[in-house]
Design a protein around this motif. Structure first.
Motif, short mmCIF file in Angstrom:
data_model
loop_
_atom_site.label_atom_id
_atom_site.label_comp_id
_atom_site.label_asym_id
_atom_site.label_seq_id
_atom_site.Cartn_x
_atom_site.Cartn_y
_atom_site.Cartn_z
N PHE A 33 45.30 48.58 -5.54
CA PHE A 33 46.25 49.31 -6.38
C PHE A 33 47.46 49.76 -5.58
O PHE A 33 48.60 49.65 -6.06
CB PHE A 33 45.55 50.52 -7.02
CG PHE A 33 46.45 51.32 -7.90
CD1 PHE A 33 46.80 50.86 -9.16
CD2 PHE A 33 46.96 52.53 -7.46
CE1 PHE A 33 47.64 51.61 -9.98
CE2 PHE A 33 47.80 53.28 -8.27
CZ PHE A 33 48.14 52.82 -9.54
N LEU A 34 47.26 50.25 -4.37
CA LEU A 34 48.38 50.69 -3.54
C LEU A 34 49.28 49.53 -3.13
O LEU A 34 50.50 49.67 -3.09
CB LEU A 34 47.86 51.44 -2.31
CG LEU A 34 47.24 52.81 -2.60
CD1 LEU A 34 46.65 53.40 -1.33
CD2 LEU A 34 48.25 53.74 -3.23
N ILE A 35 48.67 48.39 -2.84
CA ILE A 35 49.48 47.21 -2.50
C ILE A 35 50.30 46.77 -3.71
O ILE A 35 51.48 46.43 -3.60
CB ILE A 35 48.57 46.06 -1.99
CG1 ILE A 35 48.02 46.43 -0.61
CG2 ILE A 35 49.34 44.75 -1.92
CD1 ILE A 35 46.97 45.47 -0.09
N ALA A 36 49.69 46.77 -4.90
CA ALA A 36 50.41 46.39 -6.12
C ALA A 36 51.53 47.38 -6.41
O ALA A 36 52.65 46.99 -6.79
CB ALA A 36 49.44 46.31 -7.29
N LEU A 37 51.28 48.66 -6.22
CA LEU A 37 52.31 49.69 -6.45
C LEU A 37 53.47 49.53 -5.47
O LEU A 37 54.64 49.61 -5.87
CB LEU A 37 51.69 51.08 -6.32
CG LEU A 37 52.62 52.25 -6.60
CD1 LEU A 37 53.05 52.24 -8.06
CD2 LEU A 37 51.91 53.55 -6.27
N ALA A 38 53.16 49.28 -4.21
CA ALA A 38 54.21 49.08 -3.21
C ALA A 38 55.04 47.85 -3.54
O ALA A 38 56.27 47.86 -3.42
CB ALA A 38 53.60 48.95 -1.81
N THR A 39 54.39 46.79 -3.98
CA THR A 39 55.11 45.58 -4.37
C THR A 39 56.03 45.84 -5.55
O THR A 39 57.19 45.40 -5.58
CB THR A 39 54.12 44.45 -4.72
OG1 THR A 39 53.26 44.23 -3.59
CG2 THR A 39 54.83 43.17 -5.07
N LEU A 40 55.55 46.57 -6.54
CA LEU A 40 56.36 46.90 -7.71
C LEU A 40 57.57 47.73 -7.31
O LEU A 40 58.70 47.45 -7.75
CB LEU A 40 55.52 47.66 -8.73
CG LEU A 40 56.26 48.14 -9.97
CD1 LEU A 40 56.68 46.95 -10.82
CD2 LEU A 40 55.41 49.10 -10.76
N LEU A 41 57.37 48.73 -6.47
CA LEU A 41 58.49 49.56 -6.04
C LEU A 41 59.51 48.77 -5.23
O LEU A 41 60.73 48.97 -5.39
CB LEU A 41 57.98 50.76 -5.24
CG LEU A 41 57.17 51.78 -6.05
CD1 LEU A 41 56.61 52.85 -5.12
CD2 LEU A 41 58.01 52.40 -7.14
N LEU A 42 59.05 47.87 -4.38
CA LEU A 42 59.98 47.02 -3.62
C LEU A 42 60.78 46.11 -4.54
O LEU A 42 61.99 45.92 -4.35
CB LEU A 42 59.22 46.20 -2.58
CG LEU A 42 58.76 46.97 -1.35
CD1 LEU A 42 57.87 46.08 -0.48
CD2 LEU A 42 59.94 47.45 -0.55
N CYS A 43 60.13 45.55 -5.55
CA CYS A 43 60.83 44.68 -6.50
C CYS A 43 61.89 45.47 -7.27
O CYS A 43 63.02 44.97 -7.46
CB CYS A 43 59.85 44.03 -7.47
SG CYS A 43 58.82 42.78 -6.71
N LEU A 44 61.58 46.67 -7.70
CA LEU A 44 62.55 47.49 -8.41
C LEU A 44 63.74 47.84 -7.51
O LEU A 44 64.89 47.82 -7.95
CB LEU A 44 61.89 48.77 -8.93
CG LEU A 44 60.90 48.58 -10.08
CD1 LEU A 44 60.21 49.90 -10.40
CD2 LEU A 44 61.58 48.02 -11.30
#
Length: 85
Positions: A33-44
């Protein structure tokens, strides 16, 4: 070499658990979940930076076109900010 490998494999005990029921658990879920959240924030963040760069380029092109049009037509009325004091 092969005999050493067969000795190591033969000395491995049988597992006491069913390999089909082993799951990563809560820790694995949290890490994923933390890896997915970090990826989402980087994409944004990347999208925001690309959009900002595009807007800056559009504004610069528009300002350059206005300056070129003003310089090309000297009889055009000037705005109060263009008049020398």
């Amino acid at each position: 070499m092969t005999s050493l490998l067969s000795v190591v494999l033969a000395a491995t005990p049988d597992p006491d658990f069913d390999p089909n029921t082993v799951t990563p658990g809560v820790v694995g879920f949290l890490v994923f979940f933390l890896i997915a959240l970090a990826t989402l924030l980087l994409c944004l963040d990347v999208v925001r930076r690309i959009r900002r760069t595009t807007y800056r380029a559009e504004i610069k092109a528009r300002l350059d076109a206005e300056v070129a049009a003003r310089d090309a037509d000297p009889s055009a009325p000037t705005t109060p900010s263009d008049k020398p004091e």
